[in-house]
Every structure is written in C-alpha cells, then in structure tokens.
Design a protein around this motif. Structure first.
Motif, PDB file in Angstrom:
ATOM      1  N   UNK A 482       0.832  -1.206   0.000  1.00  0.00           N
ATOM      2  CA  UNK A 482       0.000   0.000   0.000  1.00  0.00           C
ATOM      3  C   UNK A 482       0.872   1.264   0.000  1.00  0.00           C
ATOM      4  N   UNK A 483       1.934   1.224   0.777  1.00  0.00           N
ATOM      5  CA  UNK A 483       2.851   2.364   0.841  1.00  0.00           C
ATOM      6  C   UNK A 483       3.400   2.684  -0.551  1.00  0.00           C
ATOM      7  N   UNK A 484       3.791   1.604  -1.228  1.00  0.00           N
ATOM      8  CA  UNK A 484       4.337   1.727  -2.577  1.00  0.00           C
ATOM      9  C   UNK A 484       3.296   2.297  -3.545  1.00  0.00           C
ATOM     10  N   UNK A 485       2.081   1.785  -3.415  1.00  0.00           N
ATOM     11  CA  UNK A 485       0.989   2.240  -4.286  1.00  0.00           C
ATOM     12  C   UNK A 485       0.737   3.738  -4.085  1.00  0.00           C
ATOM     13  N   UNK A 486       0.759   4.166  -2.828  1.00  0.00           N
ATOM     14  CA  UNK A 486       0.547   5.582  -2.516  1.00  0.00           C
ATOM     15  C   UNK A 486       1.549   6.461  -3.246  1.00  0.00           C
ATOM     16  N   UNK A 487       2.792   6.023  -3.184  1.00  0.00           N
ATOM     17  CA  UNK A 487       3.869   6.780  -3.816  1.00  0.00           C
ATOM     18  C   UNK A 487       3.644   6.870  -5.333  1.00  0.00           C
ATOM     19  N   UNK A 488       3.264   5.737  -5.932  1.00  0.00           N
ATOM     20  CA  UNK A 488       3.048   5.702  -7.382  1.00  0.00           C
ATOM     21  C   UNK A 488       1.901   6.620  -7.793  1.00  0.00           C
ATOM     22  N   UNK A 489       0.830   6.592  -6.992  1.00  0.00           N
ATOM     23  CA  UNK A 489      -0.323   7.431  -7.322  1.00  0.00           C
ATOM     24  C   UNK A 489       0.060   8.907  -7.249  1.00  0.00           C
ATOM     25  N   UNK A 490       0.857   9.220  -6.250  1.00  0.00           N
ATOM     26  CA  UNK A 490       1.305  10.594  -6.092  1.00  0.00           C
ATOM     27  C   UNK A 490       2.044  11.071  -7.339  1.00  0.00           C
ATOM     28  N   UNK A 491       2.762  10.127  -7.964  1.00  0.00           N
ATOM     29  CA  UNK A 491       3.505  10.471  -9.177  1.00  0.00           C
ATOM     30  C   UNK A 491       2.645  10.430 -10.428  1.00  0.00           C
ATOM     31  N   UNK A 567      -2.482   0.348 -22.190  1.00  0.00           N
ATOM     32  CA  UNK A 567      -2.658   1.332 -21.116  1.00  0.00           C
ATOM     33  C   UNK A 567      -1.314   1.988 -20.858  1.00  0.00           C
ATOM     34  N   UNK A 568      -0.974   3.019 -21.628  1.00  0.00           N
ATOM     35  CA  UNK A 568       0.396   3.545 -21.535  1.00  0.00           C
ATOM     36  C   UNK A 568       0.717   4.125 -20.167  1.00  0.00           C
ATOM     37  N   UNK A 569      -0.304   4.526 -19.424  1.00  0.00           N
ATOM     38  CA  UNK A 569      -0.026   5.203 -18.160  1.00  0.00           C
ATOM     39  C   UNK A 569      -0.006   4.260 -16.950  1.00  0.00           C
ATOM     40  N   UNK A 570      -0.408   3.013 -17.171  1.00  0.00           N
ATOM     41  CA  UNK A 570      -0.419   2.075 -16.046  1.00  0.00           C
ATOM     42  C   UNK A 570       0.962   1.464 -15.930  1.00  0.00           C
ATOM     43  N   UNK A 571       1.558   1.538 -14.752  1.00  0.00           N
ATOM     44  CA  UNK A 571       2.880   0.940 -14.654  1.00  0.00           C
ATOM     45  C   UNK A 571       3.092   0.067 -13.428  1.00  0.00           C
ATOM     46  N   UNK A 572       1.975  -0.219 -12.710  1.00  0.00           N
ATOM     47  CA  UNK A 572       2.102  -1.171 -11.611  1.00  0.00           C
ATOM     48  C   UNK A 572       0.994  -2.210 -11.744  1.00  0.00           C
ATOM     49  N   UNK A 573       1.356  -3.460 -11.598  1.00  0.00           N
ATOM     50  CA  UNK A 573       0.321  -4.488 -11.528  1.00  0.00           C
ATOM     51  C   UNK A 573       0.578  -5.349 -10.303  1.00  0.00           C
ATOM     52  N   UNK A 599       9.478   3.374 -15.425  1.00  0.00           N
ATOM     53  CA  UNK A 599       9.783   2.047 -14.895  1.00  0.00           C
ATOM     54  C   UNK A 599       8.490   1.394 -14.397  1.00  0.00           C
ATOM     55  N   UNK A 600       8.262   0.153 -14.798  1.00  0.00           N
ATOM     56  CA  UNK A 600       7.050  -0.544 -14.372  1.00  0.00           C
ATOM     57  C   UNK A 600       7.378  -1.629 -13.355  1.00  0.00           C
ATOM     58  N   UNK A 601       6.378  -1.947 -12.534  1.00  0.00           N
ATOM     59  CA  UNK A 601       6.578  -2.922 -11.471  1.00  0.00           C
ATOM     60  C   UNK A 601       5.444  -3.944 -11.455  1.00  0.00           C
ATOM     61  N   UNK A 602       5.813  -5.180 -11.193  1.00  0.00           N
ATOM     62  CA  UNK A 602       4.813  -6.228 -11.036  1.00  0.00           C
ATOM     63  C   UNK A 602       5.032  -6.866  -9.672  1.00  0.00           C
ATOM     64  N   UNK A 603       3.987  -6.871  -8.849  1.00  0.00           N
ATOM     65  CA  UNK A 603       4.125  -7.471  -7.524  1.00  0.00           C
ATOM     66  C   UNK A 603       3.254  -8.719  -7.450  1.00  0.00           C
ATOM     67  N   UNK A 604       3.903  -9.843  -7.225  1.00  0.00           N
ATOM     68  CA  UNK A 604       3.178 -11.101  -7.110  1.00  0.00           C
ATOM     69  C   UNK A 604       2.962 -11.374  -5.630  1.00  0.00           C
TER      70      UNK A 604
END
Ligand code: ADP
Ligand code: MG
Length: 703
Positions: A482-491, A567-573, A599-604
């Motif tokens: 969630x912390x990571x997601x918050x940061x990404x949304x902020x950006x 989805x060019x703007x989506x970079x986290x899954x 940079x994109x990130x995938x979290x399993x």
C-alpha cells in the motif's frame, strides 16, 4: 483367415485373434457407433458419451492403470487375505437368515479347507442358481476372513465354466458407472476384432519403431504387462501416429489454402515509407521482417494465411496497420476484427492518427446510432470506406464488402483450426488473412497449434522498453504494498490490482474482488474502480475508458484484464494469490504494464511461503521477460496439461503424445511433414490414419 498374435503375460501364453482377414483395411469398424459392440446398451453408451467416447476408436485410448490377475487357481489353504484370488469350490450348505439386512451365506469347501461366500443384497433364488449345492464352481474375488474363516463377499465372478474366469482383468480408470468386468469385455471384444490396416508409414520411419504395426501396438497398449511402458517402441509408434496425423492435417489445410489463386496486391513503397516516417519511434528489426513477409504474401498470387506471433507489447498493431495501408493503396478494402469493442476502438484511433487524411476508415460499434450503422454498411458496399474496425459484428451477413482484400484478426489465439479455416474462407479468394496473437507457445507445439498457417514472429521488444521489475510478497506484508501504491499514485501513475482467482467458486471470486475494492476505496477514496465478471459489457467498456482517461488510479479486477488494450499510463500491476496462475498467464498479465517510458513494477502476492518448486517457477518469471522462453520453461515445470488454456479452445489435445517426453517424435514428425511438402509427396496412404485420428469434416475435402 484368422491371424493370431501370441502374447506372454506372466509366463502365461495368450492367443489373441488379431484380426479377421475380411476386416482388412476396414477402418469403418473403428469409427462405428458404440452400439455395434456386444454388451453395450443404451445406458453404457450414454455413460461413455459423457466421457467423450463416441465410437470404437475413442475407446482404445483409455489405458489400463493396473490389473487383476485371476488366471491362477489357488487352494483354500494357500489363500492370502486381502488379495483377489480365483478358487475352485464346492458349495455345501445355504444359510439364508430370516432377518433383514443380514447377508446370505453359503458354506463351501475344497480339498484343503473351508470358505464362505457372502451375498449382500442378493436374492435367495439367485444364490441358489449360481452356487448349486455339491457342484464344483469357480469363483473369483477379494479374500477376507471373519472369526477365523475365509470368506469372499459378493464374488466378482462365479461360473461353472472356469475358462471364463481365469483371465487377467485390466483396471481402467474412468469407468464410473460401468463395471470393470463389462468394460474389460468390451475392450477385449474390440481387440479381437481390430481390422488390419495397411501400413501408412514408410519403411524408414517404421524401422525406428521396431517395425511394429498399428494393430500390434494397440494390443500391447492394453496388455497388462505393458502398463507404464511409455518408452517402449510400440508405445512410441502410437505417439508418433498421433503427432504425425495432427501435423499432416494442418499441413494439408495450409497447402490447400496456398493453392487458392488471387489477384496480387500492387502498392508503392512510398505509402509505407510515409507512414513509417510519421511514427515517433523506429520499427524494430523483427517488426520490419514481419512486415516484409506480409508484404510479400500480399504481392504474391496466392492467398495469404499468416499468423503474426509476438510477445505482449512487441508492437504487432503497427505492423498490421502499415500493411493495411498498403492494401488500401492497392485498391482493396480492409477489415480488422478485435475481441472487444474497446480494443477495436483503440486500433481505430491509432489508425486515424497515422493514416493519410484521404483514407476513409470507420469503427462499427454496437453503440452507434442506426443511421450511422446504415451509413457504414452502405459505405462498405459502395467501396467508399477503405477500412472498418470492429468486433465479430463486422462479419455479419448484412455487411457486404465491395472489394475486401485483407482481414486482420487480433488476439484470437483461442480460435481452433476449424474456426480459422472458416475465417480464411470468408471474404473470398482475393482476401488475405492475418491473425495476431500475443501468446507465445513452446516450439514443439507450434506445428500442432498453428501448423495450418505461415508464421511470422516478433521476438524483439522496442528498444525504449524498460523491463518490468518483478517482486514477490507475502500477503501479510500488504502494508508495504500500500505504501508503494501511494507513492506511485502521487507520481500520477495507475495501478492494476488483480484479485485472487478462486477457481472453485465464481461467487467467492466475486466476493473477494468486492471486498478488495471496499478496502482500497477506503484508503484511496474515489480513486478505485472495480471490474468483475458480473458487469455487463457496456458498463465494462465505460469503466475501462474512464481508467484510460485517468479518472481512476486503481483498477481492481477479477478476470484477466482485457487482452490487447494498451494502457500507456499504467505501470504497476499487483497480482494476488499468484500461484493460481500459470507462468505464461502471469507474463501476459505483467505485459499489461510497462508500455510507457516509466519504470514498471509487477508485484506477485502469495498467501504463504513458497515451495521450492514454486520458487523455481517465480524465478523464471523474475529473470526473463521473453514470453517464448517463459512458455518453454513453464511447460517443462507444469507439463503440457492445460498450458495457456488451449483446452477449452478447440485446439487439439493429444491422447498419448506429450510435448516434453516426446520432443524427439515431434521433431521427427515435423521433418517428415516438411519432406512431404517439399517433395510434394502423395498422401493417399495416410487416408486411414487421418480418418481415424482426425475425425473432422475438414478432412473430407482434403483426402
Ligand atoms: P502488441 O504486440 O501487444 O499488440 P502493441 O501493438 O499494442 O503491442 O504495441 C504496444 C506499444 O508499443 C504501443 O504503445 C506502441 O505504440 C508501441 N510500439 C510499437 N512498436 C514500437 C517500436 N518499434 N518502438 C517503440 N514503441 C513501439
Ligand atoms: Mg495487441
């Protein structure tokens, strides 16, 4: 004439009547309805039909798992408790209790001891009939003991003719509802009536399998002493038959399509150069090569039937659009079909942006007004519209093209050979066909899955692409996520949140996604959207469109996010319960992000610590971004099974062949097929093989 086959099973000698000569090359018997068999009534047939066994041939491929040897007559004094044994006994006395639920009992003897036969749920009269007093009978069944006495409860076989019992019964799985005895009788009956088929393989191939004929091999397949004999030559021969048949069908379809003559499409190099010049990137080498191959086909006088296979995000769309423009400039119309309207719209918009203004392109949408639809229908009929985008709706009957020359089908890798053949027939002879798929498959499978088409492959990813960073996390570490997601949304980035796939229950699936949505919505008010299977198509497209327009930051979804959409703007899954997915599927999901420059990130995410094997699999994913490589590795680790969900798709599944175990045979078959193609060899002698193994109508127009 009768032909005998002698088999030795556990030192017992068996004669099989291999065949009646009058059955020579009469494969009709094998394709006959099950009712042709003695002992198969309506009930048995229904049960077998449910197991997809429709004719005699189908029955040959249920293999025995183990066997019960009833061929040896034991003495009572030598009986072993718990084993199935065959004994000759003389019934001495009946005990028919007057109390309900108590079993009927028959006291029996042989020269060496005593034994009781116990019958639950059997009528007195029946027991008297099968076990008449003072006459020797043979019985077979599992031995148990009660108060120091041997007994057999409901013996499987009781007969005065001991030869009917002294056999070896195979144990087949999948016989639910059918008695083992009945099933064995059916199989034995078929094996005795097998027709002799003319050999279809050439000498050279046959030698590799010890010259064993198909008949011989089938009989050995059901021989109990051969259970698990997967490496034996007879088994390999049958595996090879299967692979070869599947390749040959595809190859024949391909040849047939290639023979179709068409008007060559003539276009100027300038058209392509102009559009390529307008792109804000350079085409990769693989894109260029694919484009060249397609152009050559378009130019040629034979119909194109080509697959453009490339990993997610490898840039197939642009290749198809450039070739479309070439076709348009040659005076033909083009139709592009996508699985969803939103994807069709995305392709349409891209074409609108890139194509010269004098090309007339349209999107046929279910949402368009009737007047609008009519205008498009008329425009296509009058040759005023050059290209149309849409879902399968563009192939409705009422839509008539004035001069259709090119059909592009995106993301329909689940179409089987038959559906593809139908598509290629659509649009008539002048119509070239290109299929696009983002599902890389292992090399051994290419010929069986796509052997009916020519294939262009894009392996290389665009240069600016950054690899998606892949991490695994335990579920209880969700706070970090969630912390990571918050940061990404902020950006200003967007996130896909894929909910656990709970195969057992759609309801639970739904529930978990709703819960996750609520949870995230509390943390990120008004920023979260939810997509699940119960949402109507139209609503779904609305949500996806809003996400594309960045009205939401997080998209929670259960089902796999629509394939193909960019989805060019989506970079986290974030993928929950990731071990429920196959590697190729995870790779596909991961491909939804990382299309832009960031940079994109995938979290399993995982519920609990990973096993060694699971870790191995995840590491493959972490270390590779190449879908082809991942699919190979995935197949090696998980087996062929249902790799990529081809099972539901009508793509042929093998009965015996295993692309991992039998890789050599796949390659051998491929070599043979190439030889047949290059030397233009006749295939008449494979007629029986094709009829038996591919009972498709498609064959009728080939052989
Ligand atoms: P897919 O092969 O999965 O259908 P797309 O055709 O949707 O992939 O392309 C994915 C993204 O890559 C698009 O945004 C597209 O504009 C971009 N793209 C395509 N080719 C190149 C290239 N040669 N260099 C950079 N970006 C490219
Ligand atoms: Mg695509």
């Amino acid at each position: 004439y009768l032909i005998f086959q002698i088999l030795y099973i556990n030192d017992h000698k068996y004669y099989y009547i291999v065949s009646n000569m009058k059955n020579k090359n009469n494969y009709d018997y094998l394709l006959a309805d099950l009712t042709k068999l003695n002992g198969v009534g309506k009930k048995t047939m229904e049960i077998l039909k449910k197991k997809k066994i429709n004719n005699i041939f189908d029955l040959l491929w249920r293999l025995p798992k183990s066997y019960t040897d009833r061929s040896f007559i034991s003495k009572i004094c030598d009986l072993k408790i718990g084993k199935v044994q065959t004994i000759r006994i003389v019934p001495l006395k009946y005990q028919f209790p007057r109390v309900r639920n108590l079993p009927n009992r028959v006291n029996c003897i042989d020269q060496t001891g005593k034994l009781d036969c116990i019958f639950f749920n059997s009528h007195e009269g029946y027991v008297r009939k099968i076990l008449p007093l003072n006459e020797e009978v043979t019985i077979s069944g599992k031995i148990n003991s009660y108060k120091g006495r041997y007994q057999v409860t409901n013996p499987t076989y009781v007969s005065q003719d001991s030869t009917l019992i002294e056999t070896i019964d195979n144990k087949y799985s999948l016989t639910e509802g059918i008695k083992e005895k009945t099933y064995n009788k059916i199989i034995n009956q078929i094996l005795k009536n097998l027709p002799i088929l003319d050999e279809w393989h050439n000498k050279e191939i046959l030698k590799k399998f010890d010259n064993q004929s198909w008949n011989e091999a089938i009989i050995k397949l059901h021989d109990p002493s051969n259970i698990e004999n997967f490496k034996a030559n007879f088994y390999k021969r049958l595996v090879y038959d299967e692979i070869f048949a599947s390749f040959l069908v595809n190859s024949e379809i391909r040849k047939k399509i290639k023979k179709i003559k068409k008007t060559s499409k003539q276009f100027k190099k300038k058209v392509q150069n102009d559009i390529v010049g307008r792109l804000d990137f350079n085409l990769t080498n693989d894109q260029r090569n694919a484009l060249n191959e397609i152009n050559q086909d378009l130019n040629s006088k034979s119909k194109m039937f080509r697959l453009l296979q490339g990993d997610v995000g490898s840039g197939k769309t642009i290749v198809s659009l450039i070739s479309s423009l070439n076709v348009i400039s040659s005076g033909f119309q083009v139709a592009l079909m996508a699985p969803t309207e939103i994807l069709a719209r995305q392709h349409y918009k891209l074409a609108k942006k890139l194509f010269p203004t004098n090309t007339c392109i349209e999107l046929l949408s279910s949402k368009s007004e009737n007047i609008e639809k009519k205008r498009i229908v008329n425009g296509l009929k009058d040759n005023k519209i050059n290209m149309v985008f849409g879902t399968h709706a563009i192939f409705q009957e009422k839509i008539i093209f004035a001069n259709l020359g090119y059909i592009i089908i995106d993301e329909q890798h689940k179409f089987g050979v038959r559906q593809r053949k139908l598509l290629s027939d659509k649009g008539g002879n002048n119509c070239d066909v290109l299929l696009m798929s983002a599902t890389p498959i292992p090399r051994t499978l290419t010929m069986s899955v796509y052997g009916d088409m020519d294939v262009s492959i894009i392996r290389e990813k665009p240069q600016n692409r950054k690899e998606v960073k892949t991490y695994s996390k335990l579920e209880n570490k969700i706070d970090d996520v969630i912390k990571f997601v918050k940061k990404e949304i902020k950006e200003g980035n967007q996130i896909f949140w894929v909910c656990p796939l709970i195969e057992e229950s759609k309801k639970l699936d739904h529930q978990s996604s709703v819960n996750k949505y609520k949870y995230l919505n509390e943390l990120f008010p008004n920023k979260v959207a939810l997509l699940h299977g119960k949402i109507e198509n139209e609503e779904k497209e609305k949500i996806l469109n809003k996400f594309l327009k960045k009205e939401y930051s997080i998209l929670v979804s259960t089902t796999i996010i629509e394939v193909g959409i960019d989805f060019p703007n989506a970079n986290v899954i974030i993928i929950e319960n990731a071990n429920k997915f196959g590697l190729s599927q995870l790779h596909q999901l991961r491909g939804r992000v990382g299309r832009g420059v960031k940079q994109a990130t995938c979290i399993l995410m995982f519920k609990s610590n990973l096993s060694v094997n699971a870790k191995k699999r995840i590491n493959i994913l972490k270390n590779s971004n190449d879908g082809f490589e991942i699919s190979e590795e995935d197949m090696k680790l998980r087996g062929f099974g249902d790799l990529l969900g081809f099972k539901q798709s009508g793509v042929k599944n093998f009965r015996l062949a295993d692309p991992i175990q039998n890789e050599d045979l796949f390659l051998l078959a491929e070599k043979q097929i190439k030889k047949i193609e290059i030397e233009n060899l006749k295939i008449d002698k494979y007629q029986a093989l094709l009829k038996l193994y591919d009972q498709a109508d498609i064959i009728n127009d080939i052989v």
